[in-house]
Write a protein that holds these residues in place. Sequence first.
Motif, PDB file in Angstrom:
ATOM      1  N   ARG A 187     -12.305   1.059 -21.029  1.00 26.37           N
ATOM      2  CA  ARG A 187     -12.478   0.535 -19.685  1.00 26.37           C
ATOM      3  C   ARG A 187     -12.398   1.695 -18.696  1.00 26.37           C
ATOM      4  N   THR A 188     -13.373   1.791 -17.820  1.00 31.05           N
ATOM      5  CA  THR A 188     -13.398   2.901 -16.868  1.00 31.05           C
ATOM      6  C   THR A 188     -12.761   2.470 -15.540  1.00 31.05           C
ATOM      7  N   PRO A 189     -12.454   3.439 -14.678  1.00 30.52           N
ATOM      8  CA  PRO A 189     -11.945   3.080 -13.343  1.00 30.52           C
ATOM      9  C   PRO A 189     -12.930   2.185 -12.577  1.00 30.52           C
ATOM     10  N   TYR A 190     -14.236   2.336 -12.878  1.00 28.20           N
ATOM     11  CA  TYR A 190     -15.240   1.516 -12.182  1.00 28.20           C
ATOM     12  C   TYR A 190     -15.124   0.052 -12.606  1.00 28.20           C
ATOM     13  N   ASP A 191     -14.827  -0.158 -13.893  1.00 29.89           N
ATOM     14  CA  ASP A 191     -14.645  -1.535 -14.364  1.00 29.89           C
ATOM     15  C   ASP A 191     -13.456  -2.177 -13.656  1.00 29.89           C
TER      16      ASP A 191
END
Length: 431
Positions: free
Chosen positions: A227-231
Amino acid sequence: MVVEMHAGLASDGGSKLKMLLTFVDALPTGNEEGIYYAIDLGGTNFRALRVEVGSGSVVTSRKVELPIPEELTKGTIEELFNFVAIALKDFVEREDGKDEKRALGFTFSFPVRQTSVSSGSLIRWTKGFSIENAVGKDVAQCLNEALAMSGLNVRVTALVNDTVGTLALGHYHDEDTVAAVIIGAGTNACYIERTDAIIKCQGLLTNSGGMVVNMEWGNFWSSHLPRTPYDISLDDETQNRNDQGFEKMISGIYLGEIARLVLHRMALESDVFGDAADNLSTPFTLSTPLLAAIREDDSPDLSEVRRILQEHLKIPDTPLKTRRLVVKVCDIVTRRAARLAAAGIVGILKKLGRDGSGVASSGRTRGQPRRSVVAIEGGLYQGYPVFREYLDEALVEILGEEVARTVALRVTEDGSGVGAALLAAVYSSNR
Ligand code: ADP
Ligand code: MG
């Protein structure tokens, strides 16, 4: 995915995958006959269809499509279903006259706890809908009440998820169809499970020995999913935080927004967009069709990318190098989504013993590949060729070329609606 499927079948609440019973234990065979209506509600547009079935063929004689007014997705269930009933009434009156008695397949693409093939209560909303007074209510009954009030002689005989409608139409055309996947505004899948594998519902008996299970895979989550910071930022912007994690990485409502979040951070941390960083700060200004158009711009100077940046994101005069960077971001977001969807499809095939790994419950081993068809539809999948390419590529990568050749993805045009009409036929004549 397979582990979570098992957990969701073992007990209610055993997994984020709800693995919902649909009570659909018989799929259309080709012997259905008559005229049926279907309505498809569950995302951007509302559709009503009139379907003629007979002699092994099914044709949509007419259909209407209306956008769902934004305010109706946040009001009361009575308001929403009155809108639906009035639209259906106009349609039926034009086609058959107002007194015609007809069976209706109701495609309602939100998680529903079914109590029979024609009734079930809404568990919760997804895809930006939030009509509080509907949660827990029998949506088929609510719609029937709205239809009765409008004076229509049409009643719901099948309440189905869009995945289930798609599976029904897929299976009608090809009996090797074992699962269906939607990749549109949201994403979800269903497949045919053996009743004895549905442990949470012991003693469940069907004539066919099987039942369609609505996975609600949009809510799939696993610690293995990076999971990325954008998610996380995207999740914070939504009304259903901490839910529908898989859907938020894959489907049409969200992909453009993920790309916007990436571009916004690039704008804040570098000078690639000059002083236009602020213009990238408004959520949902980059839609998924625009993301697709950016990725598919094959002009040498990326003129379409320039136009979209200028007109939709108010970023003028980007150098070619920056436009290339924007294409790359849209590519990465697309590729991840398509590969996750492919992995989900392989999960279902694996659960069914059809992924070629040789541990099929049927006892078949390698060397006897069975053909498996997955019915698929949705605006994102159908409208975005690069997404399809990446999905196919990932299937081959995971399954290997030999097994991948036994798996066919088949688009069922309007399957969610037409399939619901077919199920209305199955369940109004047979029982
Ligand atoms: P629903 O049935 O849930 O309303 P659809 O299957 O019609 O949804 O899909 C609509 C979604 O598909 C839109 O939210 C949009 O994001 C996406 N979409 C539609 N056309 C395209 C396209 N050409 N490229 C990429 N995405 C698209
Ligand atoms: Mg749909």
